[in-house]
Design a protein around this motif. Sequence first.
Motif, PDB file in Angstrom:
ATOM      1  N   ASN A 100      52.215  27.876  39.781  1.00  0.00           N
ATOM      2  CA  ASN A 100      51.827  26.489  40.022  1.00  0.00           C
ATOM      3  C   ASN A 100      51.513  26.308  41.504  1.00  0.00           C
ATOM      4  O   ASN A 100      51.472  27.279  42.274  1.00  0.00           O
ATOM      5  CB  ASN A 100      52.903  25.528  39.518  1.00  0.00           C
ATOM      6  N   CYS A 109      47.475  28.044  39.858  1.00  0.00           N
ATOM      7  CA  CYS A 109      47.186  26.833  39.078  1.00  0.00           C
ATOM      8  C   CYS A 109      47.472  25.584  39.905  1.00  0.00           C
ATOM      9  O   CYS A 109      48.286  24.730  39.540  1.00  0.00           O
ATOM     10  CB  CYS A 109      48.002  26.836  37.790  1.00  0.00           C
ATOM     11  N   PRO A 157      46.228  22.144  41.226  1.00  0.00           N
ATOM     12  CA  PRO A 157      45.188  21.169  40.870  1.00  0.00           C
ATOM     13  C   PRO A 157      44.248  20.850  42.024  1.00  0.00           C
ATOM     14  O   PRO A 157      43.115  20.402  41.787  1.00  0.00           O
ATOM     15  CB  PRO A 157      45.998  19.938  40.440  1.00  0.00           C
ATOM     16  N   ALA A 176      48.895  18.319  35.938  1.00  0.00           N
ATOM     17  CA  ALA A 176      49.427  19.624  36.336  1.00  0.00           C
ATOM     18  C   ALA A 176      50.951  19.584  36.379  1.00  0.00           C
ATOM     19  O   ALA A 176      51.621  20.550  36.003  1.00  0.00           O
ATOM     20  CB  ALA A 176      48.860  20.032  37.690  1.00  0.00           C
TER      21      ALA A 176
END
Length: 539
Positions: free
Chosen positions: A82, A213, A215, A368
């Motif tokens: 993330n 990942c 956003p 997210a």
Amino acid sequence: MSNPIPFYDVVQIGYGPVSEVMALALARQGRKVAVFERWRERYPLPRAVCIDHELYRVLSALGMSKDLPAVSHEGPMYRWFNAEWKELLAIDWKSESISGGPEVNFVHQPTLEKMFEEQVQACANVEVNLGWEAVEATQTADYVELVVRDFETDERRTVRAKYLIGADGANSLVRQAIGSTQEDRGFEADWLVIDVLPNEGVTLDIPPAAQYCNPARPTTIVPAGIKDGRYYRRWEFMRLPHESREDLEHEHVAWELLSPWVRRDQAVIVRHKVYTFRSLLADTWRKGRMLIAGDAAHVMPPFMGQGMCAGLRDDWNLAWKLNLVLDGKASDSLLDTYQPERRPHVSDVIDLSMYLGKIICIPDAAKAAERDEAFFSGKAPPPPAFPRLTDGILRRDETGEVQAPAGLLSPHGAVRAGQRTGRFDDVVGLGFVLVLRNGASTTQLGARQKEFLEALDAKHVVIAAQGEKTPAAALIDVDDKFIPFMQEHGIDSMIVRPDFYLYGAVAGSGDLNELVDDLAADLERHGVSFESAAHFVTA
């Protein structure tokens, strides 16, 4: 007097990796093949960056086992993070596969294709025509006819063949000729793809393979293969809603996006281009003597690295069936099994690629955060399992359902036969293979079943664990691939198809003849029969 129209066993349109491998597979069978490609020069930049274990085995079986290690390298752990670099998901690409070796190998596609091309050029029965664009494809009951034109002079030629394979990309002429529409599976996103070659002596402080990942800028970082001993790297940056494609294609923008990872004085940009990742699946893969393969049949997001792999699976599935058909040992209805076998399989691979794509393609911070919470709490569904075959030439039970473990990919590894140790495919050979766990099972084979296996040119081998008391002719399972697999699935005997998938298996030697009879019956439904002579006759 006009010149006769050239006639081939198979004509192919396109000369990318899928067409190259298809031509090579057919050439190995002794077929007369012609390939027509619009461009005179091979595309010089990478697209695909990996091949999985199954296709590594296929390419090895086609004679490239000695060359592959020089053009590929083991895949690393593939991690999904993330925005705070907390791990959401991990896929172990370096783990030992059922085919032997790692799950995934990374490649530099132009180098890989050069190897394919050299293999094809060594085949006198393959004619490659570069700079010729396919204009029109038609067919009769007896042949397919293709009109091509020289892309520079506009000269026209007509050729004929028993079959035409369109490996001609997403805008396939052959797909249009067979009247196939495309199912849009609903994934579409623009990404800037940047291939980078680090300078000599530069080591970049980056993850081996990752999806970041974030956003604020969803980002992919993966290897891009090896060439001349130097390792390429790839970054992919998702286009955000407020950006245009044109904005991203400026080189200074590429360097700005790369700046957290690599400086201008550390590497050179080999390519930067915006691509649209989509998910498309053709509804019809065959009409008469025309078939499609590769991107002509399916397009998928790249997050599993399966685009080229899926096309090469098309090749391998078609190759053994065309072999029987062109030899006159089967009717062309055998080719009707191509789409039922390949389309559901590639559909599942597209689903898996989309599952992964939907994890990263989230440019909204709130969404997210919801994604992150689902993964950290364990509520996020796991990735779908990699698919097996679910239809086609597979053993079925009395209700017509595919009987497990039919449809699974068979194991592969090193075996020892006497003083020789080598890969199973090299030691045993290609084609149908009956693998027996118990040497006594061979005594159970009836005369009719033996005759059928001989007619099919099927091999049959006894496999045994190391240290086990076995018949002298048994193969020793050096890599412990076969015995654990057969024990896990309760298998005494199994038939492996030429494309390495299990036709079917039985738990006891008393069921062996029934297993062989079922394969004979399945093939007879496609024009193949065995009666009393040790050869096929076309029904």
